[in-house]
Design an enzyme around this catalytic site. Structure first.
Site, PDB file in Angstrom:
ATOM      1  N   HIS A  76       0.857  -1.189   0.000  1.00  0.00           N
ATOM      2  CA  HIS A  76       0.000   0.000   0.000  1.00  0.00           C
ATOM      3  C   HIS A  76       0.894   1.241   0.000  1.00  0.00           C
ATOM      4  CE1 HIS A  76      -4.110  -1.694   1.412  1.00  0.00           C
ATOM      5  NE2 HIS A  76      -3.425  -2.611   0.741  1.00  0.00           N
ATOM      6  N   TYR A 205      -9.226   5.895   6.935  1.00  0.00           N
ATOM      7  CA  TYR A 205      -9.345   6.334   8.322  1.00  0.00           C
ATOM      8  C   TYR A 205     -10.352   7.477   8.326  1.00  0.00           C
ATOM      9  CZ  TYR A 205      -5.117   3.711   9.600  1.00  0.00           C
ATOM     10  OH  TYR A 205      -4.202   2.722   9.849  1.00  0.00           O
ATOM     11  N   PRO A 294      -4.050   0.826  18.304  1.00  0.00           N
ATOM     12  CA  PRO A 294      -3.774   0.312  16.954  1.00  0.00           C
ATOM     13  C   PRO A 294      -3.888   1.358  15.852  1.00  0.00           C
ATOM     14  CG  PRO A 294      -5.960  -0.339  17.669  1.00  0.00           C
ATOM     15  CD  PRO A 294      -5.309   0.310  18.853  1.00  0.00           C
ATOM     16  N   LYS A 298       1.541   0.503  14.882  1.00  0.00           N
ATOM     17  CA  LYS A 298       2.914   0.438  15.362  1.00  0.00           C
ATOM     18  C   LYS A 298       3.255  -0.834  16.142  1.00  0.00           C
ATOM     19  CE  LYS A 298       4.512   3.881  13.506  1.00  0.00           C
ATOM     20  NZ  LYS A 298       4.424   3.157  12.286  1.00  0.00           N
ATOM     21  N   TYR A 386       4.072   6.785   9.749  1.00  0.00           N
ATOM     22  CA  TYR A 386       3.245   5.610   9.454  1.00  0.00           C
ATOM     23  C   TYR A 386       4.061   4.530   8.754  1.00  0.00           C
ATOM     24  CZ  TYR A 386      -1.121   3.120   8.392  1.00  0.00           C
ATOM     25  OH  TYR A 386      -2.135   2.186   8.339  1.00  0.00           O
TER      26      TYR A 386
END
Length: 395
Positions: A76, A205, A294, A298, A386
């Protein structure tokens, strides 16, 4: 009758941290014993999330720990932040030249277990560690019960607690099974697994007035989705129609592909960092040392970073009798741990609606989200954190 065995490194926990550590130690010629109270079937069948940073993928592949992570995993190059009814793509590749891989944790564990057993690893399932003794000595011991219920003692040059958030080893390091810095959040995630095609090419998100939602994936036919809920929510208290309605309302502008829901659970949000990571010849790594919400993806990646630092320190200690890297292990690891804690907290607070949020809080939160998506600097920070800070900086 008690059985006593001897090894150089005793590792409690056959999760990603413990298995990867044993793999790296074996490459350096250092033997270890890995124990876990669960069965192999239970470890390999417990479905968990799996967003792997690019550095984690590179370590798994370059060390031979996993040959499937790139072929079976899905690359991704970005995520979508959705708020105020609109989606905004954070392009990882364009911003920082890095990506992440969607590869569930249980698949990583299948790879690691198969690799370790093929290499002759002493890996013992169904063994319950009860405590760690003599941490301050040069011969710490793990007191355990084997799969048949008989007493087992493992004597080692070093003991590693990689046994998760309910770590038995933690007490030997911190003096308490709960000794650490702790924060509990006033919300949780209601998670579902369903049989359906993906609803989006990349993870979404979503911040909405009804609360947060995450649209994730597992495979071409199985999807994982979450929505914000009260921590005391009963997973059985919703019909399937109600679950889909709750999810859809939190992702305006995207039509979700619905399908039969075959698993549901409630995931509480907690942040934890142990007061100490090292005591004598006992160290903590992974969830035994820290847990994160979550939202920032990480958890497993931070465990891999811990292991890389500790493995280098153990090689110096056990092969060269040099304890300087071991002494520096806590400080070195904690720099990354607290950066990850901050990023996870930031993503969580930016995307979730607090139960006591005022109109000011809500509008400020939307301003924060716009500051991220409308600023290259803001988007770059999110992309950098990220996809993962370089692991070389920890070695």
């Amino acid at each position: 009758m008690t059985t006593t065995v001897r090894t150089r490194v005793a590792i409690i926990g056959a999760g990603p941290a413990g298995l990867l550590l044993s793999h790296l130690l074996a490459d350096a010629g250092i033997e270890s014993i890995v124990i876990d109270q669960r069965s192999r079937e239970e470890i390999e069948s417990t479905i968990r999330a799996g967003i792997l940073e690019q550095g984690t993928v590179e370590i798994l592949e370059s060390t031979g720990a996993s040959s499937r992570v790139r072929t079976a995993g899905s690359r991704h190059d970005g995520i979508e932040l959705r708020f105020a009814g609109e989606g905004h793509r954070i392009d990882f590749d364009a911003l920082v030249g890095r990506s992440v891989w969607l590869y569930p944790q249980h698949e990583v564990l299948k790879d690691l277990i198969a690799t370790r057993l093929a290499d002759g690893q002493d890996l013992r399932f169904g063994v319950t560690a009860e405590r760690v003794e003599d941490a301050a000595s040069d011969r710490p011991r793990v007191i355990a019960t084997d799969a048949g219920g008989s007493p087992l003692v493992i004597e080692a040059d070093f003991v590693v607690g990689a046994d998760g958030s309910r770590s038995v080893a933690r007490e030997a390091v911190t003096g308490s099974s709960t000794g650490g810095y702790f924060r509990e959040y006033p919300f949780a995630w209601f998670g579902i697994l369903c049989e359906a095609p993906p609803s989006a090419a990349e993870l979404i998100y979503s911040n909405s007035p009804d609360g947060f939602a995450l649209v994730s994936q597992r495979s071409a036919t199985v999807q994982r989705m979450y929505f914000q809920c009260d921590p005391e929510t009963d997973p059985t208290g919703y019909s399937e129609a109600e679950l889909w309605d709750a999810l859809q309302r939190r992702v305006p502008g995207t039509t979700l592909n619905e399908g039969p829901i075959f698993q549901r659970d409630v995931l509480r949000f907690r942040s934890f960092v142990a007061h100490q990571l090292l005591n004598g010849r006992v160290a903590l790594v992974g969830d035994a040392a820290h847990t994160v919400p979550p939202t920032g993806a990480k958890g497993m990646n931070l465990a891999v970073a811990d292991v890389l630092i500790l493995e280098r320190a153990l090689r110096a200690l056990l092969l060269d009798r040099d304890d300087r890297l071991l002494a520096a292990f806590p400080e070195t690891a904690l720099r990354r741990i607290w950066k990850a804690q901050h990023f996870s907290w930031w993503m969580t607070s930016m995307l979730h609606v607090a139960p006591d949020a005022s109109d000011f809080d809500r509008l400020r939160q939307l301003g924060e989200l716009r500051s991220v998506v409308e600023s290259e600097a803001g988007s770059t920070y999110l992309a950098e954190a990220y996809t993962g800070w370089p692991l070389d900086a920890t070695r």
